[in-house]
Design a protein around this motif. Structure first.
Motif, short mmCIF file in Angstrom:
data_model
loop_
_atom_site.label_atom_id
_atom_site.label_comp_id
_atom_site.label_asym_id
_atom_site.label_seq_id
_atom_site.Cartn_x
_atom_site.Cartn_y
_atom_site.Cartn_z
N SER A 1 76.22 77.08 -4.54
CA SER A 1 76.42 78.33 -3.81
C SER A 1 77.36 78.11 -2.62
O SER A 1 77.08 77.25 -1.78
CB SER A 1 75.06 78.84 -3.32
OG SER A 1 75.19 79.60 -2.14
N THR B 1 67.88 73.85 3.34
CA THR B 1 67.50 73.91 1.93
C THR B 1 68.43 74.87 1.22
O THR B 1 68.63 76.01 1.68
CB THR B 1 66.04 74.43 1.80
OG1 THR B 1 65.21 73.63 2.63
CG2 THR B 1 65.56 74.34 0.35
N GLY B 2 69.04 74.44 0.14
CA GLY B 2 69.96 75.32 -0.58
C GLY B 2 70.50 74.64 -1.82
O GLY B 2 70.13 73.50 -2.13
N ASP B 3 71.36 75.35 -2.51
CA ASP B 3 71.91 74.88 -3.78
C ASP B 3 73.41 74.63 -3.59
O ASP B 3 74.13 75.53 -3.14
CB ASP B 3 71.68 75.98 -4.84
CG ASP B 3 71.99 75.50 -6.25
OD1 ASP B 3 72.91 74.69 -6.43
OD2 ASP B 3 71.30 75.97 -7.17
N PHE C 1 71.22 68.35 3.56
CA PHE C 1 71.25 69.55 2.70
C PHE C 1 70.75 69.14 1.32
O PHE C 1 71.26 68.19 0.72
CB PHE C 1 72.71 70.04 2.68
CG PHE C 1 73.06 71.19 1.77
CD1 PHE C 1 72.11 72.07 1.28
CD2 PHE C 1 74.38 71.41 1.43
CE1 PHE C 1 72.47 73.13 0.46
CE2 PHE C 1 74.76 72.47 0.60
CZ PHE C 1 73.78 73.33 0.12
N GLU D 1 77.73 80.17 -0.18
CA GLU D 1 77.01 80.60 1.02
C GLU D 1 76.11 79.49 1.55
O GLU D 1 76.02 79.28 2.76
CB GLU D 1 76.18 81.86 0.74
CG GLU D 1 77.02 83.12 0.53
CD GLU D 1 78.06 83.34 1.63
OE1 GLU D 1 77.75 83.09 2.81
OE2 GLU D 1 79.21 83.72 1.31
N ASP D 2 75.43 78.77 0.65
CA ASP D 2 74.55 77.69 1.09
C ASP D 2 75.37 76.56 1.71
O ASP D 2 74.97 75.96 2.72
CB ASP D 2 73.70 77.17 -0.08
CG ASP D 2 72.64 78.18 -0.50
OD1 ASP D 2 72.51 79.23 0.16
OD2 ASP D 2 71.94 77.93 -1.50
N ASN D 3 76.52 76.25 1.11
CA ASN D 3 77.39 75.23 1.70
C ASN D 3 77.87 75.65 3.09
O ASN D 3 77.92 74.84 4.02
CB ASN D 3 78.58 74.95 0.79
CG ASN D 3 78.24 73.99 -0.34
OD1 ASN D 3 78.08 72.80 -0.10
ND2 ASN D 3 78.11 74.50 -1.55
N THR E 1 75.07 66.20 1.42
CA THR E 1 74.38 66.96 0.37
C THR E 1 73.58 66.01 -0.54
O THR E 1 73.92 64.83 -0.66
CB THR E 1 75.36 67.80 -0.49
OG1 THR E 1 76.01 66.96 -1.45
CG2 THR E 1 76.39 68.51 0.36
N ARG F 1 76.31 77.64 5.13
CA ARG F 1 75.15 77.56 6.05
C ARG F 1 74.99 76.14 6.58
O ARG F 1 74.71 75.93 7.76
CB ARG F 1 73.87 77.97 5.33
CG ARG F 1 73.55 79.44 5.44
CD ARG F 1 72.09 79.71 5.09
NE ARG F 1 71.72 79.27 3.77
CZ ARG F 1 70.72 78.44 3.50
NH1 ARG F 1 69.97 77.94 4.47
NH2 ARG F 1 70.44 78.08 2.26
N LYS G 1 68.33 70.78 -2.37
CA LYS G 1 67.63 71.93 -2.96
C LYS G 1 66.12 71.80 -2.79
O LYS G 1 65.39 72.77 -2.93
CB LYS G 1 67.99 72.09 -4.43
CG LYS G 1 67.44 71.01 -5.32
CD LYS G 1 67.72 71.30 -6.79
CE LYS G 1 67.10 70.22 -7.64
NZ LYS G 1 67.43 70.30 -9.04
#
Ligand SMILES: NC(=O)c1ccc[n+]([C@@H]2O[C@H](COP(=O)([O-])OP(=O)(O)OC[C@H]3O[C@@H](n4cnc5c(N)ncnc54)[C@H](O)[C@@H]3O)[C@@H](O)[C@H]2O)c1
Length: 266
Positions: free
Chosen positions: A63, A58-60, A36, A65-67, A12, A69, A38
């Motif tokens: 979250s 791409t994600g936060d 991973f 859900e993003d982790n 991350t 993914r 943002k």
């Protein structure tokens, strides 16, 4: 043959600075990596540089859900997950509690702890099933601010990085004997490290606002300015089961702040 041959890892905060350097070194050591971050822009640049060896998400990190993914992508593309590196972070630019306006404090705290602490908790939660299946490990990025005050940051950052030590120790206990949990504590480096938007600290990077290179030269025991790449071997060591199968619940202080500085500078 690399120390991470055939490994599958999620990193991350992989778009710049230390995370980007970890990705590069993990690839050199033979791993496949899900990067991973943002920032889609930073991830595109990483993908252009490394090609198919890197998957990007791409994600936060705040979250779940993003982790999830990111961890699912590792399993889809590489068949398993061996290593979860929690690394995305925010700094507080040494902002004191006294100087933080009351009306900004709640949101500033939530944003910084949301990334530096909740982001690691959610990442671990998302990774646990796959790491239990593979007998893998978690490696978190902490800081010299995990051990000392009066230098590494203001109270929000120092508290968040001390919290990381507790998280490593408790998760190492909870996940043993199948999954190892460790951390690396680097010192300063000139990266794109930002602060919470809620405190008005998101527009400047650490190196622009603060003479981080000079601080490292003068105040660290070894008197030089490290690059992110100087810190990453510790991640390889802790991720590689063949090299550190006895190690869990430990925080590897690679900052050189733990040794008093000799006035002469050696
Ligand atoms: N730079 C230093 O002096 C220093 C010193 C000690 C420890 N650290 C730690 O190193 C780690 C990496 O920081 P860096 O210095 O490489 O900074 P950096 O800003 O270059 O890298 C951090 C990355 O995390 C990403 N990120 C931030 N918030 C995110 C979120 N909510 N979700 C997903 N991604 C997010 C950013 O886009 C960035 O690419 C942090 O945990 C930091 O606390 C840095």
């Amino acid at each position: 043959m690399g120390w991470l041959d055939g490994y599958s890892a999620v990193v991350t905060g992989a778009g710049s600075g230390l995370g980007k350097a970890i990705v590069g070194r993990f690839l050199t050591e033979g791993a496949n990596v899900v990067a991973f971050d943002k920032s889609g822009e930073k991830l595109s640049a990483l993908k252009t540089h490394h090609g198919d060896a890197v998957e990007t998400v791409t994600g936060d990190v705040r979250s779940i859900e993003d982790n999830k993914r990111a961890c699912e992508r590792a399993i889809e593309k590489f068949g398993k997950l061996d290593t979860f590196v929690g690394n995305a972070g925010l700094w507080d630019f040494n902002r004191t509690l006294t100087d933080t306006p009351s009306e900004l404090l709640e949101a500033g705290f939530d944003e910084l702890f949301g990334v530096n602490v909740k982001g690691y908790v959610l990442g671990a939660k998302a990774a646990i099933p796959a790491l239990q299946a593979s007998g893998g490990s978690i490696v978190l990025t902490l800081s010299n601010a995990s051990f000392f005050s009066g230098g590494g940051g203001g109270p929000l950052y120092v508290a968040s990085k001390h919290a990381g030590v507790g998280l490593v120790k408790q998760l190492a206990y909870e996940l043993a004997p199948r999954v190892r949990v460790n951390a690396v504590a680097p010192g300063g480096m000139d990266t794109d490290l930002r602060g919470p938007d809620a405190l008005g600290l998101s527009n400047t990077a650490i190196g622009q606002a603060f003479p981080i290179g000079e601080v490292m030269k003068q105040r660290s025991a070894l008197h030089f300015e490290p690059a992110p790449e100087d810190y990453v071997a510790a991640y390889v060591l802790l991720a590689a089961k063949s090299q550190s199968r006895t190690v869990t619940g430990s925080v590897f202080d690679v900052s050189s702040f733990g040794t008093p500085t000799r006035p002469s500078g050696g």
